[in-house]
Design an enzyme around this catalytic site. Structure first.
Site, PDB file in Angstrom:
ATOM      1  N   LYS A   3       0.830  -1.217   0.000  1.00  7.15           N
ATOM      2  CA  LYS A   3       0.000   0.000   0.000  1.00  7.15           C
ATOM      3  C   LYS A   3       0.855   1.253   0.000  1.00  7.15           C
ATOM      4  O   LYS A   3       0.558   2.214  -0.705  1.00  7.15           O
ATOM      5  CB  LYS A   3      -0.928   0.012   1.224  1.00  7.15           C
ATOM      6  CG  LYS A   3      -2.043  -1.013   1.140  1.00  7.15           C
ATOM      7  CD  LYS A   3      -3.410  -0.412   1.321  1.00  7.15           C
ATOM      8  CE  LYS A   3      -4.458  -1.339   0.752  1.00  7.15           C
ATOM      9  NZ  LYS A   3      -5.534  -1.681   1.654  1.00  7.15           N
TER      10      LYS A   3
ATOM     11  N   LYS B  92      -4.163  -9.920  -7.187  1.00  8.72           N
ATOM     12  CA  LYS B  92      -5.445 -10.186  -6.528  1.00  8.72           C
ATOM     13  C   LYS B  92      -6.540  -9.220  -7.012  1.00  8.72           C
ATOM     14  O   LYS B  92      -6.263  -8.054  -7.246  1.00  8.72           O
ATOM     15  CB  LYS B  92      -5.241 -10.004  -5.015  1.00  8.72           C
ATOM     16  CG  LYS B  92      -6.405 -10.460  -4.181  1.00  8.72           C
ATOM     17  CD  LYS B  92      -6.295  -9.954  -2.748  1.00  8.72           C
ATOM     18  CE  LYS B  92      -7.682  -9.814  -2.183  1.00  8.72           C
ATOM     19  NZ  LYS B  92      -7.898  -8.723  -1.276  1.00  8.72           N
TER      20      LYS B  92
ATOM     21  N   LYS C 208     -11.095  -4.455  -4.615  1.00  9.29           N
ATOM     22  CA  LYS C 208     -12.179  -3.502  -4.873  1.00  9.29           C
ATOM     23  C   LYS C 208     -11.669  -2.083  -5.072  1.00  9.29           C
ATOM     24  O   LYS C 208     -12.374  -1.238  -5.589  1.00  9.29           O
ATOM     25  CB  LYS C 208     -13.248  -3.579  -3.778  1.00  9.29           C
ATOM     26  CG  LYS C 208     -12.743  -3.432  -2.377  1.00  9.29           C
ATOM     27  CD  LYS C 208     -13.857  -3.748  -1.379  1.00  9.29           C
ATOM     28  CE  LYS C 208     -13.254  -3.842   0.002  1.00  9.29           C
ATOM     29  NZ  LYS C 208     -13.949  -4.684   0.916  1.00  9.29           N
TER      30      LYS C 208
END
Ligand code: TRP
Length: 339
Positions: free
Chosen positions: A116, A198, A201
């Site tokens: 992140k 992956k 969303k």
């Protein structure tokens, strides 16, 4: 009943819309496991704050959407506790205490944190770093036996266990040591166009994602354009290294049709990728038609949803208070009373 003695905890962040990846890896199982275990299902809205930007702030709407989706997927408030994290303030309190028992180095080592921060680069909020300790608080407050998560959360559960062990060794036996509950097949669904990554969303490319509330025509288009490979003649078999796109489609089909990968490989011998995609769409369609129909019925009834949220919070906070009380007492704080 013996089966209900085991507590299972699970949670999903309500940021954005839930995806078929959330459904296959986690949500789909809740309807079943709630009959076997004492289940506590949380909507982790405090976790969502870590990815909030000016443009994308948390809305009551997405929390209620998530709650309605839980119900549409078969989670039953009479069998399980369903609650919203921010309504049970003990999560934030235990989070602080656990933060003070977590090493900075343990947090910077987390792969989710590393990836992140690589994406964000500039101002990184401290919540992103402390994210796993809030998860640990969620889990440990309920004396959880099993934590149900997808593949990407494994490392956070390992940290939770280490914190519980550390805490117990300092202060006495306070926390139950939780184990991982993971349904391996389908525990990580990949992106449609980039099957080495992956399905997330928060992905900016919508074509990578199937949302549970996507329009079904759109889903059909997304599946048709999903990445396969250029094997000629086409070969349909499971091999995540050499055939990540096909393997991802096979996993989606297998988990939703409850046919084994082996059975599917035989069935698709000599068939085309288009035929595989068609079957994948059909099975998704079958699941989502039902879920979407139920979702819209539940979602219309806002006061019903809010009532479930408050009832769930009441039940959850009884358990959470008990654990926090024990923690305060053992830390040497004055015990909490109701003023
Ligand atoms: N971080 C989890 C996810 O993104 C959601 C979550 C928050 C969670 N708290 C939890 C999962 C506690 C399991 C247990 O999927």
């Amino acid at each position: 009943m013996k089966k209900k003695k085991i507590t299972v905890f699970s949670a999903i962040q309500p940021s954005g819309h839930l995806t078929i990846g959330n459904y296959i890896s986690v949500l789909k199982h809740w309807k079943v496991i709630q009959n076997q275990y004492k289940c506590i299902f949380c909507i982790a809205d405090l976790h969502s704050l870590t990815s909030i930007t000016k443009k994308n702030f948390l809305q009551k709407k997405s929390v209620l959407d998530t709650l309605a989706l839980y119900l549409a997927c078969g989670v039953d408030p009479n069998k399980s506790i369903i609650f919203i994290q921010s309504l049970v303030h003990e999560h934030a309190e235990l989070n602080w205490i656990l933060n003070c028992h977590t090493y900075y180095q343990e947090l910077t080592r987390m792969t989710q944190f590393k990836s992140k921060t690589e994406q964000i680069k500039k101002k990184i909020n401290a919540g992103l770093l402390n994210y796993p300790t809030l998860m640990a608080a969620d889990i440990l407050l309920y004396q959880t036996d099993k934590v149900h998560v997808g593949q990407d959360q494994k490392q956070h559960i390992e940290l939770t266990r280490n914190l519980a062990i550390r805490f117990n060794s300092h202060y006495g036996n306070i926390f139950n040591l939780p184990e991982l509950l993971i349904f391996e097949l389908g525990s990580k669904i990949m992106s449609l166009l980039e099957p080495n990554k992956k399905m997330s969303k928060s992905d900016l490319n919508q074509k990578n994602i199937i949302y549970l509330l996507d329009n079904l025509n759109n889903i059909s288009k997304k599946i048709r354009s999903s990445m396969t490979d250029s094997d000629n003649p086409p070969r349909i078999f499971y091999d995540t290294i050499n055939k990540p796109g096909i393997s991802n489609l096979l996993i989606i089909l297998s988990t939703l049709s409850e046919k084994s990968i082996f059975e599917l490989e035989n069935y698709f011998l000599g068939k085309s990728y288009l035929e595989l995609k068609k079957e994948v769409f059909d099975v998704i369609n079958k699941h989502l038609i039902k879920i979407q129909k139920k979702f819209f019925i539940y979602r219309k009834n806002q006061s019903f949803l809010i009532n479930i949220a408050y009832e769930g919070a009441k039940k959850a906070s009884i358990i959470a208070k008990k654990t926090l009380h024990k923690v305060y007492k053992n830390l040497g704080f004055l015990e909490k009373i109701n003023f």
